[in-house]
Scaffold this motif. Structure first.
Motif, PDB file in Angstrom:
ATOM      1  N   PHE A  48       6.601  40.349  52.191  1.00 23.99           N
ATOM      2  CA  PHE A  48       7.681  39.549  52.399  1.00 23.99           C
ATOM      3  C   PHE A  48       8.735  40.094  51.538  1.00 23.99           C
ATOM      4  O   PHE A  48       9.875  40.372  51.830  1.00 23.99           O
ATOM      5  N   VAL A  49       8.400  40.551  50.181  1.00 19.00           N
ATOM      6  CA  VAL A  49       9.503  40.808  49.205  1.00 19.00           C
ATOM      7  C   VAL A  49       9.802  42.322  49.481  1.00 19.00           C
ATOM      8  O   VAL A  49      11.037  42.525  49.644  1.00 19.00           O
ATOM      9  N   PHE A  50       8.788  43.140  49.758  1.00 18.82           N
ATOM     10  CA  PHE A  50       9.033  44.504  50.008  1.00 18.82           C
ATOM     11  C   PHE A  50       9.880  44.725  51.415  1.00 18.82           C
ATOM     12  O   PHE A  50      10.691  45.903  51.646  1.00 18.82           O
ATOM     13  N   ALA A  51       9.709  43.669  52.238  1.00 15.50           N
ATOM     14  CA  ALA A  51      10.446  44.299  53.679  1.00 15.50           C
ATOM     15  C   ALA A  51      11.840  44.150  53.728  1.00 15.50           C
ATOM     16  O   ALA A  51      12.419  45.053  54.251  1.00 15.50           O
ATOM     17  N   GLN A  52      12.391  43.469  52.691  1.00 15.97           N
ATOM     18  CA  GLN A  52      13.930  43.567  52.850  1.00 15.97           C
ATOM     19  C   GLN A  52      14.504  43.095  51.412  1.00 15.97           C
ATOM     20  O   GLN A  52      14.969  42.197  51.028  1.00 15.97           O
ATOM     21  N   ALA A  53      14.069  44.126  50.502  1.00 18.93           N
ATOM     22  CA  ALA A  53      14.392  43.757  49.130  1.00 18.93           C
ATOM     23  C   ALA A  53      15.483  44.784  48.323  1.00 18.93           C
ATOM     24  O   ALA A  53      15.842  45.793  49.072  1.00 18.93           O
ATOM     25  N   GLU A  54      16.096  44.476  47.400  1.00 15.36           N
ATOM     26  CA  GLU A  54      16.821  45.107  46.439  1.00 15.36           C
ATOM     27  C   GLU A  54      16.181  45.546  45.303  1.00 15.36           C
ATOM     28  O   GLU A  54      15.224  44.746  44.951  1.00 15.36           O
ATOM     29  N   LYS A  55      16.256  46.909  44.903  1.00 20.55           N
ATOM     30  CA  LYS A  55      15.491  47.328  43.606  1.00 20.55           C
ATOM     31  C   LYS A  55      16.681  47.113  42.405  1.00 20.55           C
ATOM     32  O   LYS A  55      17.792  47.785  42.567  1.00 20.55           O
ATOM     33  N   PHE A  56      16.319  46.709  41.451  1.00 18.15           N
ATOM     34  CA  PHE A  56      16.794  46.654  40.124  1.00 18.15           C
ATOM     35  C   PHE A  56      16.026  47.321  39.005  1.00 18.15           C
ATOM     36  O   PHE A  56      14.631  47.306  39.176  1.00 18.15           O
ATOM     37  N   THR A  57      16.502  48.542  38.499  1.00 20.68           N
ATOM     38  CA  THR A  57      15.828  49.387  37.522  1.00 20.68           C
ATOM     39  C   THR A  57      16.399  49.785  36.195  1.00 20.68           C
ATOM     40  O   THR A  57      17.513  49.808  36.324  1.00 20.68           O
ATOM     41  N   ASN A  58      15.482  49.822  35.137  1.00 23.57           N
ATOM     42  CA  ASN A  58      16.298  50.651  33.886  1.00 23.57           C
ATOM     43  C   ASN A  58      15.222  51.440  33.310  1.00 23.57           C
ATOM     44  O   ASN A  58      14.032  51.577  34.207  1.00 23.57           O
ATOM     45  N   ARG A  59      15.205  51.937  32.184  1.00 24.33           N
ATOM     46  CA  ARG A  59      14.149  52.678  31.641  1.00 24.33           C
ATOM     47  C   ARG A  59      12.815  52.221  31.568  1.00 24.33           C
ATOM     48  O   ARG A  59      11.902  53.122  31.855  1.00 24.33           O
ATOM     49  N   HIS A  60      12.575  50.907  31.468  1.00 25.73           N
ATOM     50  CA  HIS A  60      11.365  50.507  31.251  1.00 25.73           C
ATOM     51  C   HIS A  60      10.726  49.741  32.370  1.00 25.73           C
ATOM     52  O   HIS A  60       9.465  49.418  32.485  1.00 25.73           O
ATOM     53  N   TRP A  61      11.624  49.104  33.430  1.00 26.58           N
ATOM     54  CA  TRP A  61      11.055  48.299  34.253  1.00 26.58           C
ATOM     55  C   TRP A  61      11.644  48.678  35.543  1.00 26.58           C
ATOM     56  O   TRP A  61      12.818  49.192  35.792  1.00 26.58           O
ATOM     57  N   GLN A 111       3.852  51.935  27.213  1.00 24.52           N
ATOM     58  CA  GLN A 111       2.693  51.545  25.890  1.00 24.52           C
ATOM     59  C   GLN A 111       3.562  51.953  24.841  1.00 24.52           C
ATOM     60  O   GLN A 111       2.977  51.415  23.737  1.00 24.52           O
ATOM     61  N   GLU A 112       4.504  53.037  24.662  1.00 21.65           N
ATOM     62  CA  GLU A 112       5.175  53.467  23.586  1.00 21.65           C
ATOM     63  C   GLU A 112       6.253  52.610  22.972  1.00 21.65           C
ATOM     64  O   GLU A 112       6.703  52.917  22.012  1.00 21.65           O
ATOM     65  N   VAL A 113       6.673  51.753  23.944  1.00 23.80           N
ATOM     66  CA  VAL A 113       7.928  50.839  23.408  1.00 23.80           C
ATOM     67  C   VAL A 113       7.280  49.422  22.748  1.00 23.80           C
ATOM     68  O   VAL A 113       6.369  48.886  23.284  1.00 23.80           O
ATOM     69  N   ASP A 114       8.025  49.147  21.859  1.00 22.53           N
ATOM     70  CA  ASP A 114       7.870  48.108  21.120  1.00 22.53           C
ATOM     71  C   ASP A 114       8.047  46.620  22.057  1.00 22.53           C
ATOM     72  O   ASP A 114       8.770  46.825  22.946  1.00 22.53           O
ATOM     73  N   ASN A 115       7.395  45.591  21.852  1.00 24.13           N
ATOM     74  CA  ASN A 115       7.661  44.341  22.601  1.00 24.13           C
ATOM     75  C   ASN A 115       8.969  43.900  22.609  1.00 24.13           C
ATOM     76  O   ASN A 115       9.653  43.509  23.757  1.00 24.13           O
ATOM     77  N   GLU A 116       9.767  43.905  21.590  1.00 27.06           N
ATOM     78  CA  GLU A 116      11.158  43.422  21.727  1.00 27.06           C
ATOM     79  C   GLU A 116      12.169  44.192  22.330  1.00 27.06           C
ATOM     80  O   GLU A 116      13.053  43.542  23.149  1.00 27.06           O
ATOM     81  N   THR A 117      11.953  45.469  22.434  1.00 27.47           N
ATOM     82  CA  THR A 117      12.716  46.369  23.144  1.00 27.47           C
ATOM     83  C   THR A 117      12.162  46.119  24.818  1.00 27.47           C
ATOM     84  O   THR A 117      13.393  45.987  25.677  1.00 27.47           O
ATOM     85  N   LEU A 118      10.797  45.818  25.057  1.00 27.76           N
ATOM     86  CA  LEU A 118      10.610  45.619  26.394  1.00 27.76           C
ATOM     87  C   LEU A 118      11.228  44.205  26.853  1.00 27.76           C
ATOM     88  O   LEU A 118      11.630  44.125  28.071  1.00 27.76           O
ATOM     89  N   ASN A 119      11.171  43.315  25.911  1.00 29.82           N
ATOM     90  CA  ASN A 119      11.810  41.991  26.488  1.00 29.82           C
ATOM     91  C   ASN A 119      13.420  42.175  26.556  1.00 29.82           C
ATOM     92  O   ASN A 119      13.838  41.601  27.539  1.00 29.82           O
ATOM     93  N   GLN A 120      14.069  42.827  25.974  1.00 27.13           N
ATOM     94  CA  GLN A 120      15.462  42.985  26.067  1.00 27.13           C
ATOM     95  C   GLN A 120      15.862  43.777  27.329  1.00 27.13           C
ATOM     96  O   GLN A 120      16.813  43.536  28.182  1.00 27.13           O
TER      97      GLN A 120
END
Length: 140
Positions: A29-42, A103-112
């Protein structure tokens, strides 16, 4: 802790099954008609749902993060950030994909980085666009 003694705050900090994408049809359902949001980590695959709450699906690939401990850390961070900001995401289904070398990125950076994508989703006006319902996706 005795469940009868839980406070309202404890219950609001939970991550119930109703907040998760669990079945293959829900992911389709999500993949059928989705928008993609991306940055360096996610990478987020996002689609509005007809519910009053958001739902989260995790697709953290072994190809992107080879060790289970890395994948589990990323999933734990994603669930916690999603849980903390679920009010801002109400009415969306989100599949979270991991990116190479997280895995090389710290938790705070991933959270931000996660919060940055949440802000992008809120600004996108995605809920205003028409989309197929879950039953229409199942029929295809």
């Amino acid at each position: 802790m005795n469940p009868a003694n839980q406070t309202h705050q404890d219950l609001s900090n939970s991550f119930p099954k109703s907040s998760r994408l669990l079945t293959p049809n829900e992911f389709k359902f999500v993949f059928a008609q989705a928008e993609k949001f991306t940055n360096r980590h996610w990478t987020f695959i996002v689609r509005p749902n007809d519910l009053l709450h958001p739902r989260l699906g995790l697709a953290i690939a072994k190809k992107q993060l080879a060790k289970a401990v890395w994948r589990n850390r990323v999933k734990r961070l994603a669930r916690e950030a999603f849980r903390q900001h679920s009010k801002a995401l109400s009415g969306y289904d989100i599949v979270v994909l991991g990116r190479h070398k997280m895995q090389e990125v710290d938790n705070e950076t991933l959270n931000q980085s996660f919060l940055h994508l949440i802000r992008q989703i809120k600004r996108s006006g995605l809920k205003d666009k028409p989309s197929l319902s879950l039953t229409e996706v199942k029929e295809k």
